[in-house]
Design a protein around this motif. Structure first.
Motif, PDB file in Angstrom:
ATOM      1  N   THR A 164      40.257  12.945 -56.257  1.00 48.38           N
ATOM      2  CA  THR A 164      39.280  12.787 -55.170  1.00 48.38           C
ATOM      3  C   THR A 164      39.774  11.769 -54.155  1.00 48.38           C
ATOM      4  OG1 THR A 164      37.622  13.088 -56.879  1.00 48.38           O
ATOM      5  CG2 THR A 164      36.818  12.450 -54.728  1.00 48.38           C
ATOM      6  N   ARG A 165      40.296  10.648 -54.648  1.00 44.81           N
ATOM      7  CA  ARG A 165      40.780   9.603 -53.739  1.00 44.81           C
ATOM      8  C   ARG A 165      41.930  10.100 -52.868  1.00 44.81           C
ATOM      9  NH1 ARG A 165      40.756   4.342 -57.687  1.00 44.81           N
ATOM     10  NH2 ARG A 165      38.540   4.387 -58.002  1.00 44.81           N
ATOM     11  N   ASP A 166      42.882  10.791 -53.506  1.00 45.88           N
ATOM     12  CA  ASP A 166      44.047  11.243 -52.732  1.00 45.88           C
ATOM     13  C   ASP A 166      43.665  12.323 -51.728  1.00 45.88           C
ATOM     14  OD1 ASP A 166      45.566   9.433 -53.993  1.00 45.88           O
ATOM     15  OD2 ASP A 166      46.458  10.820 -55.435  1.00 45.88           O
ATOM     16  N   VAL A 167      42.737  13.205 -52.136  1.00 46.88           N
ATOM     17  CA  VAL A 167      42.304  14.264 -51.215  1.00 46.88           C
ATOM     18  C   VAL A 167      41.572  13.647 -50.024  1.00 46.88           C
ATOM     19  CG1 VAL A 167      40.673  16.185 -50.981  1.00 46.88           C
ATOM     20  CG2 VAL A 167      42.234  16.112 -52.920  1.00 46.88           C
ATOM     21  N   LEU A 168      40.772  12.627 -50.303  1.00 46.78           N
ATOM     22  CA  LEU A 168      39.966  12.033 -49.239  1.00 46.78           C
ATOM     23  C   LEU A 168      40.691  10.924 -48.465  1.00 46.78           C
ATOM     24  CD1 LEU A 168      36.436  11.851 -50.881  1.00 46.78           C
ATOM     25  CD2 LEU A 168      37.283  13.486 -49.235  1.00 46.78           C
ATOM     26  N   ALA A 169      41.892  10.553 -48.939  1.00 48.53           N
ATOM     27  CA  ALA A 169      42.615   9.453 -48.277  1.00 48.53           C
ATOM     28  C   ALA A 169      42.840   9.703 -46.784  1.00 48.53           C
ATOM     29  CB  ALA A 169      43.930   9.177 -48.987  1.00 48.53           C
ATOM     30  N   PRO A 170      43.277  10.918 -46.366  1.00 50.34           N
ATOM     31  CA  PRO A 170      43.461  11.138 -44.916  1.00 50.34           C
ATOM     32  C   PRO A 170      42.154  10.980 -44.138  1.00 50.34           C
ATOM     33  CG  PRO A 170      44.503  12.886 -46.178  1.00 50.34           C
ATOM     34  CD  PRO A 170      43.697  12.088 -47.138  1.00 50.34           C
ATOM     35  N   LEU A 171      41.049  11.453 -44.738  1.00 48.97           N
ATOM     36  CA  LEU A 171      39.747  11.309 -44.064  1.00 48.97           C
ATOM     37  C   LEU A 171      39.360   9.841 -43.964  1.00 48.97           C
ATOM     38  CD1 LEU A 171      37.539  14.159 -45.580  1.00 48.97           C
ATOM     39  CD2 LEU A 171      38.251  13.913 -43.216  1.00 48.97           C
ATOM     40  N   GLN A 172      39.626   9.107 -45.044  1.00 52.75           N
ATOM     41  CA  GLN A 172      39.300   7.679 -45.038  1.00 52.75           C
ATOM     42  C   GLN A 172      40.161   6.939 -44.023  1.00 52.75           C
ATOM     43  OE1 GLN A 172      39.372   6.368 -49.257  1.00 52.75           O
ATOM     44  NE2 GLN A 172      37.229   5.930 -48.830  1.00 52.75           N
ATOM     45  N   GLU A 173      41.427   7.375 -43.912  1.00 48.87           N
ATOM     46  CA  GLU A 173      42.333   6.756 -42.947  1.00 48.87           C
ATOM     47  C   GLU A 173      41.788   6.979 -41.535  1.00 48.87           C
ATOM     48  OE1 GLU A 173      46.278   8.267 -43.191  1.00 48.87           O
ATOM     49  OE2 GLU A 173      47.068   6.766 -41.817  1.00 48.87           O
ATOM     50  N   LEU A 174      41.313   8.208 -41.314  1.00 47.08           N
ATOM     51  CA  LEU A 174      40.751   8.561 -40.003  1.00 47.08           C
ATOM     52  C   LEU A 174      39.523   7.697 -39.702  1.00 47.08           C
ATOM     53  CD1 LEU A 174      41.355  10.839 -37.877  1.00 47.08           C
ATOM     54  CD2 LEU A 174      39.417  12.042 -38.861  1.00 47.08           C
ATOM     55  N   VAL A 227      45.406   2.458 -59.469  1.00 48.44           N
ATOM     56  CA  VAL A 227      46.378   3.073 -58.560  1.00 48.44           C
ATOM     57  C   VAL A 227      46.314   4.581 -58.675  1.00 48.44           C
ATOM     58  CG1 VAL A 227      48.827   3.261 -57.995  1.00 48.44           C
ATOM     59  CG2 VAL A 227      47.937   1.097 -58.823  1.00 48.44           C
ATOM     60  N   SER A 228      46.279   5.255 -57.523  1.00 48.42           N
ATOM     61  CA  SER A 228      46.434   6.715 -57.533  1.00 48.42           C
ATOM     62  C   SER A 228      47.666   7.031 -56.689  1.00 48.42           C
ATOM     63  CB  SER A 228      45.189   7.386 -56.975  1.00 48.42           C
ATOM     64  OG  SER A 228      45.075   7.151 -55.595  1.00 48.42           O
ATOM     65  N   GLY A 229      47.946   8.295 -56.461  1.00 49.14           N
ATOM     66  CA  GLY A 229      49.172   8.700 -55.777  1.00 49.14           C
ATOM     67  C   GLY A 229      49.383   8.039 -54.427  1.00 49.14           C
ATOM     68  N   ARG A 230      48.332   7.943 -53.625  1.00 47.77           N
ATOM     69  CA  ARG A 230      48.486   7.402 -52.264  1.00 47.77           C
ATOM     70  C   ARG A 230      47.599   6.187 -51.988  1.00 47.77           C
ATOM     71  NH1 ARG A 230      47.857  11.491 -47.627  1.00 47.77           N
ATOM     72  NH2 ARG A 230      48.541   9.623 -46.548  1.00 47.77           N
ATOM     73  N   THR A 231      46.697   5.879 -52.904  1.00 46.42           N
ATOM     74  CA  THR A 231      45.808   4.741 -52.663  1.00 46.42           C
ATOM     75  C   THR A 231      45.792   3.804 -53.869  1.00 46.42           C
ATOM     76  OG1 THR A 231      43.863   5.823 -53.573  1.00 46.42           O
ATOM     77  CG2 THR A 231      44.267   6.162 -51.225  1.00 46.42           C
ATOM     78  N   ALA A 232      45.271   2.628 -53.649  1.00 49.25           N
ATOM     79  CA  ALA A 232      45.092   1.679 -54.761  1.00 49.25           C
ATOM     80  C   ALA A 232      43.857   0.844 -54.480  1.00 49.25           C
ATOM     81  CB  ALA A 232      46.311   0.783 -54.894  1.00 49.25           C
ATOM     82  N   GLN A 235      30.487   9.230 -55.218  1.00 46.33           N
ATOM     83  CA  GLN A 235      30.303   7.768 -55.258  1.00 46.33           C
ATOM     84  C   GLN A 235      31.101   7.140 -56.395  1.00 46.33           C
ATOM     85  OE1 GLN A 235      26.829   5.787 -53.874  1.00 46.33           O
ATOM     86  NE2 GLN A 235      26.483   4.791 -55.833  1.00 46.33           N
ATOM     87  N   ASP A 236      31.088   7.812 -57.549  1.00 50.11           N
ATOM     88  CA  ASP A 236      31.832   7.269 -58.696  1.00 50.11           C
ATOM     89  C   ASP A 236      33.341   7.339 -58.482  1.00 50.11           C
ATOM     90  OD1 ASP A 236      29.449   6.744 -59.915  1.00 50.11           O
ATOM     91  OD2 ASP A 236      29.461   8.529 -61.181  1.00 50.11           O
ATOM     92  N   SER A 237      33.791   8.427 -57.847  1.00 52.21           N
ATOM     93  CA  SER A 237      35.233   8.588 -57.654  1.00 52.21           C
ATOM     94  C   SER A 237      35.774   7.631 -56.605  1.00 52.21           C
ATOM     95  CB  SER A 237      35.558  10.014 -57.202  1.00 52.21           C
ATOM     96  OG  SER A 237      35.152  10.926 -58.182  1.00 52.21           O
ATOM     97  N   LEU A 238      34.965   7.301 -55.617  1.00 54.74           N
ATOM     98  CA  LEU A 238      35.453   6.454 -54.527  1.00 54.74           C
ATOM     99  C   LEU A 238      35.246   4.974 -54.805  1.00 54.74           C
ATOM    100  CD1 LEU A 238      34.368   8.609 -51.467  1.00 54.74           C
ATOM    101  CD2 LEU A 238      36.668   8.263 -52.345  1.00 54.74           C
ATOM    102  N   GLY A 239      34.793   4.621 -55.966  1.00 50.90           N
ATOM    103  CA  GLY A 239      34.604   3.207 -56.304  1.00 50.90           C
ATOM    104  C   GLY A 239      34.953   2.951 -57.750  1.00 50.90           C
TER     105      GLY A 239
END
Lengths: 273, 168
Positions: A34-44, A156-161, B61-65
């Motif tokens: 989830t974090r890696d998929v959403l990383a570009p959106l979060q960056e934006l 740590v995940s693939g692109r975020t920490a 929410q759980d995945s992003l935190g």
């Protein structure tokens, strides 16, 4: 109808139980994906937030070109860090010469990362950073900026920490008070209602004089934070209720509410004791 | 189209919730946008869609935190189903309903998360006064955000030709 209702509630209960009891690898994989998929959106989203802040600064006459400003800020951070290392090296060199010993000080390897977001729930004091996928990015790396210690990498995940900030109660740092060779443990106390970051030093030897303004540095003990990173300065000192130790309130050196770029310290074994 | 609106609103709200700063003076409360989406579905949709929205919001929410997976899911599902029980007895489209439901939902979600986190030994240092101020902060932020979230998603729903509340 009653039977249908029962099946519905049973099914829901089972689904919730499965989600709550996901095995650790599955739970980690879900979070990381989830974090890696959403990383570009979060960056934006993060870049828009930064642009908004930059526009605000420009309107107030502080800014000029926000991008150039940010670039220069990063450069200044790196240079200050290098300068701080040189100071430390000079001091260390002097001490070692005095002891007629010599130990080559390894230069710290810093990895620059931009801050993407803060903890979404508000229960933790964390920030999410973006890295280039380097295998050197691992949990428990120290995180700092030009002002001092920020925290440590928690996940740590693939692109975020995720970085656990020093203001979080779960973050404990082994520190040294100035040049007094006094060691203590620093722990986060969250934020005051005015937004001031609170940290507390505990287990300070009661026989040693510690006063307001004394600077705190990482001691290198404990195996996570390299020695000599500035953490903050003492605000006030009190004697514990049992009278055995002193405690002190510490003002962190870093403004934790204004983090745009941070540096991970890729550790070398020589850096830790 | 219903599902598209659900996913778009969820991801948008999650992104904004992660970027906006927390309210320091009130227990590090963050604008409860994801909870706002759950409330929209609880007040305007059938139980199955409420569950879908609650589970997705919780997982996001759980995945992003740092919260363990499932804690927010449980809290959102509980609140979503609870509010959904009152769907036919309240004026679901009135802003006052959103405010009242928002305050209640914020307090319940904060309390459930507090109990789960303390029970799991993850936030042992958190005082009860912190949780109370966090509930208050979330409620106050909810008063502002829930009507905005509700009317934004409703507008998107209507623009895409999704059925409105009276037709469900």
């Amino acid at each position: 109808m009653k039977r249908k209702g029962l099946i519905f509630w049973l099914g829901l209960g089972v689904i919730l139980l499965i989600i709550l009891n996901l095995p650790s690898p599955a739970s980690r994989a879900l979070k990381n994906t989830t974090r890696d998929v959403l990383a570009p959106l979060q960056e934006l989203a993060s870049s828009y937030a930064q642009r908004l802040r930059g526009a605000g600064n420009a309107i107030r006459g502080w800014g000029g070109l926000p991008e150039k400003n940010q670039e220069l800020q990063q450069e200044v951070m790196l240079l200050r860090q290098k300068l701080s290392e040189l100071d430390e090296l000079r001091e260390q060199n002097y001490l070692l010469r005095q002891q007629l010993g010599f130990q080559k000080r390894q230069e710290r390897n810093l990895i620059a990362c931009s801050v993407l977001a803060r903890d979404i729930s508000g229960w933790w004091q964390t920030v999410r950073i973006q890295h280039d996928g380097s295998p050197m990015v691992q949990p428990n790396l120290a995180v700092l900026n030009d002002q001092g210690l920020v925290g440590k990498v928690s996940e740590v995940s693939g692109r975020t920490a995720d970085v656990l900030l020093i203001s979080d109660p779960a973050c404990r740092v082994a520190v040294q008070i100035g040049d007094k060779s006094v060691f203590a443990i620093l722990s986060g106390q969250g934020l005051s209602w005015r937004g001031r970051v609170l940290c507390k030093l505990t287990f300070i030897n009661k026989n040693i004089k510690v006063q307001r303004g004394d600077e705190i540095y990482t001691s290198g003990l404990g195996g996570v934070f390299p020695k000599g990173i500035k953490v903050g300065s003492i605000e006030s000192v009190t004697l514990d209720a049992n009278g055995l130790h002193q405690s002190a309130e510490v003002e962190p050196a870093v403004d934790l509410s204004q983090l745009d770029v941070v540096f991970l310290v890729a550790q070398k074994p020589e850096d830790l004791r | 189209m219903n599902r598209l609106v659900l996913w778009v609103s969820m991801f948008t709200c999650a992104m904004i919730q992660a970027v906006v700063p927390a309210w320091h003076s009130l227990g590090q409360a963050k604008a409860p946008l994801l909870l706002g989406v759950v409330l929209y579905y609880a007040l305007s949709r059938v139980t199955f869609q409420v569950l879908e929205a609650s589970i997705l919001a919780g997982l996001l929410q759980d995945s992003l935190g740092p919260i363990p997976v499932g804690f927010s899911v449980l809290a959102f599902v509980f609140v979503g189903l609870l509010v959904n029980q009152f769907r036919d007895r309240v004026f679901g489209e009135h802003w006052f309903t959103h405010v009242i439901m928002g305050i209640g939902a914020s307090v319940i979600v904060t309390m459930i998360l507090y109990i789960l986190l303390v029970g799991a030994g993850l936030r042992t240092g958190v005082s009860f006064s912190f949780v109370m101020s966090k509930s208050l902060g979330m409620s106050l932020l909810g008063i502002v955000t829930f009507p905005v979230v509700y009317f934004s998603i409703e507008k998107l729903d209507r623009a895409l030709g999704n059925v409105n509340r009276g037709e469900i």
